[in-house]
Design a protein around this motif. Structure first.
Motif, PDB file in Angstrom:
ATOM      1  N   ALA A  75       0.555  -1.432  -0.063  1.00 46.66           N
ATOM      2  CA  ALA A  75       0.078  -0.140  -0.095  1.00 46.66           C
ATOM      3  C   ALA A  75       0.820   1.272   0.138  1.00 46.66           C
ATOM      4  O   ALA A  75       0.163   2.476  -0.778  1.00 46.66           O
ATOM      5  N   GLU A  87       1.107   4.263  -2.564  1.00 45.39           N
ATOM      6  CA  GLU A  87       0.728   5.601  -2.439  1.00 45.39           C
ATOM      7  C   GLU A  87       1.944   6.402  -2.733  1.00 45.39           C
ATOM      8  O   GLU A  87       1.843   7.462  -3.804  1.00 45.39           O
ATOM      9  N   SER A 108      -3.760   4.058  -0.090  1.00 44.28           N
ATOM     10  CA  SER A 108      -3.897   2.375  -0.714  1.00 44.28           C
ATOM     11  C   SER A 108      -4.480   2.110   0.400  1.00 44.28           C
ATOM     12  O   SER A 108      -3.928   2.392   1.795  1.00 44.28           O
ATOM     13  N   LYS A 162      -4.348   3.309 -11.915  1.00 39.45           N
ATOM     14  CA  LYS A 162      -5.656   3.718 -10.325  1.00 39.45           C
ATOM     15  C   LYS A 162      -4.766   5.746 -10.038  1.00 39.45           C
ATOM     16  O   LYS A 162      -5.826   6.254  -9.985  1.00 39.45           O
ATOM     17  N   GLU A 178      -4.528  -5.120  -6.522  1.00 43.27           N
ATOM     18  CA  GLU A 178      -5.328  -4.016  -5.947  1.00 43.27           C
ATOM     19  C   GLU A 178      -6.824  -3.735  -6.361  1.00 43.27           C
ATOM     20  O   GLU A 178      -6.931  -3.566  -7.525  1.00 43.27           O
TER      21      GLU A 178
END
Length: 537
Positions: free
Chosen positions: A160, A164, A172, A313, A351
């Motif tokens: 995560a 980020e 995240s 994303k 993710e």
């Protein structure tokens, strides 16, 4: 009177004869057993097995690779061939082609595998600290223990944080991250969730053509509908929204399209999508209510000047709440590619964004069936997403090794494009990213006829001839998909520079010889065979 012991050999012979006779009778179809039932045959046959598995094809490890393995064995046994070795340019396996592992990654892996090495003063302090942190998160402080099914918690947190940093601070959530056995396992898992229905309600998935054969194979196994959208070779394999729309609207006549797959950077085509293209795709998915699958395993492999990797994303969230709060997205990454090349560790992650909470529970249930991904792969992934920093002792060596791998790949990408384009009849788009070239080749009509007479795709015919004469193993474009009337092959750019240059020279020399041979051969009613007109950007 004969002694009992002396009767034994005769009895054994009789039992053996009787057993053979029984075996022969059992092998005869339709023969009845003594209990009145038909004799038992094979439960699992080609006729009784899962019919969808028979539809699965995977060109990267298909028949041409089987023949390459046979040739290697023949060479080992002393057979005389026109070449001294088989060059496996069929698959993106960096270390099999001579790429050296990144030292720091292997140091931490070794320390986790054998913690006694933590006492060894030759290992740097930061490698030991990372290993101790990872071991502390394992059951019994051992990577031999199962982990939680979605993966070790601190590694999911590290993933995560990595996302980020990559995306400029966009948050995240570790709860949306699932570690996996390479990216492939995660992709198939998401497809399992998506596939449902029968007839016109059967799930359809849009995939790029050319595509990575994992997608066609998984969709065949799951009995989903493969919806092809064609990348534009004339524009360096660009993705065209008009083509997406065409494919979608045609598919809706016979299935229910629910998902759109994007591979960026591209495999096998090597293109890197522009930010504008990604925005257009996201808008299209929002407009048509499609679940997005973003295969981003080559995100470290971008070589062309002016090309940059943009994660789906990041672009999704920068487009604003209208999109970031509604478009469903699963993105995938792996330690097998990039500068790492750690294919054998089978580490990766996905993710998920905007997934229905109830479906997220089902996803958690589904991954738990397999207990957990390999912990060795999880550990190495944990190091890949938590690399040495400038103030740490391992950083200088790590940064040198990383840069050496990526700069070498960039040079080999340029070399591949240049050499192939110097050969008349071969057209290769710029290798902007990933690890492959996907050049178009012109095949004389006589070669096409000969291939069809042998029951082979024309580009498979070419690739097999190439393998038999030069030992170069590449994959025909028909295994990835291509427009009718065009022929391609996929090759990796992974061999060491000197071997890659030699391979390219041998390949182009063979192609010239092949084209001349089949152009000069007589045809019924004509001695003139014209080559196909070249295309490309």
């Amino acid at each position: 009177m004969q002694a009992v012991g002396s009767q034994e050999p005769g009895r054994r012979r009789a039992e053996q004869v009787g057993g053979r006779a029984l075996g022969q009778r059992a092998a005869e179809p339709g023969r009845m057993a003594e209990n009145g039932l038909a004799q038992r045959g094979k439960v699992l046959t080609l006729e009784s097995m899962n019919p969808f598995v028979k539809k699965v094809e995977y060109a990267v490890r298909g028949p041409i690779v089987t023949r390459a393995v046979q040739l290697e064995k023949e060479l080992q046994q002393g057979a005389k061939k026109p070449f001294s070795e088989v060059i496996r340019a069929n698959i993106g396996d960096a270390q099999a082609m001579g790429q050296k592992p990144i030292t720091f990654f292997r140091q931490v892996s070794a320390l986790c595998m054998y913690p006694e090495l933590l006492k060894d003063p030759s290992f740097p302090k930061d490698a030991k600290e990372k290993a101790q942190r990872l071991l502390a998160a394992c059951g019994g402080q051992s990577i031999g223990a199962y982990s939680a099914s979605p993966g070790i918690e601190i590694i999911r947190q590290d993933v995560a944080h990595f996302i980020e940093r990559r995306d400029g601070g966009i948050p995240s959530n570790p709860e949306n991250i699932f570690l996996s056995t390479g990216a492939s396992d995660a992709i198939v898992t998401i497809l399992k969730l998506l596939v449902s229905g029968e007839g016109r309600s059967r799930t359809g998935v849009l995939i790029p053509i050319p595509q990575y054969p994992l997608y066609s194979a998984a969709l065949a196994e799951l009995n989903a509908v493969q919806i092809n959208y064609y990348l534009d070779e004339e524009k360096c394999w660009a993705l065209d929204i008009g083509e997406l729309r065409r494919a979608l609207h045609q598919a809706r006549e016979h299935c229910h399209p629910r998902a759109l797959c994007i591979i960026n950077p591209g495999n096998p085509t090597g293109q890197v999508q522009s930010r504008q293209c990604i925005e257009d795709v996201i808008h299209f998915a929002w407009e048509e209510q499609l679940f997005l699958l973003a295969d981003e395993v080559y995100q470290d492999n971008v070589y062309a000047e002016g090309s940059h990797f943009h994660s789906f994303k990041k672009v999704l969230f920068e487009m604003g709440p209208k999109y970031s709060e509604s478009v469903e997205l699963a993105s995938f990454h792996s330690i097998s590619k990039g500068f790492m090349g750690e294919c054998g560790f089978r580490g990766g992650y996905m993710e998920v964004i905007n997934m229905d909470p109830h479906v997220l529970q089902q996803l958690t249930k589904l991954v738990s069936v397999r207990l957990c991904p390999p912990v060795t792969g999880q550990v190495l992934l944990g190091v890949v997403v938590n690399q040495p920093q400038p103030n740490e002792p391992s950083y200088p060596q790590f940064s040198r090794e990383k840069e050496a791998v990526l700069s070498a790949l960039a040079k080999k990408a340029r070399m591949t494009e240049k050499v192939l384009n110097q050969a008349p009849g071969i057209r290769c788009n710029p290798v902007q990213g990933a690890m492959y070239a996907f050049p178009q080749i012109q095949l004389p009509p006589l070669a096409v006829q000969e291939a069809k007479a042998q029951g082979q795709a024309p580009d498979m015919f070419f690739c097999l001839k190439l393998l038999e004469e030069t030992g170069i193993c590449i994959v025909p474009g028909s295994g990835f998909g291509q427009k009718d009337g065009t022929f391609h092959f996929r090759m990796t750019i992974l061999p060491p520079p000197e071997k890659l240059e030699l391979m390219l020279q041998k390949l182009t020399h063979f192609y010239a010889k092949f084209a001349q041979q089949y152009s000069q051969a007589p045809l019924t009613g004509s001695n003139n065979v014209e080559m196909m007109e070249p295309t490309g950007c």
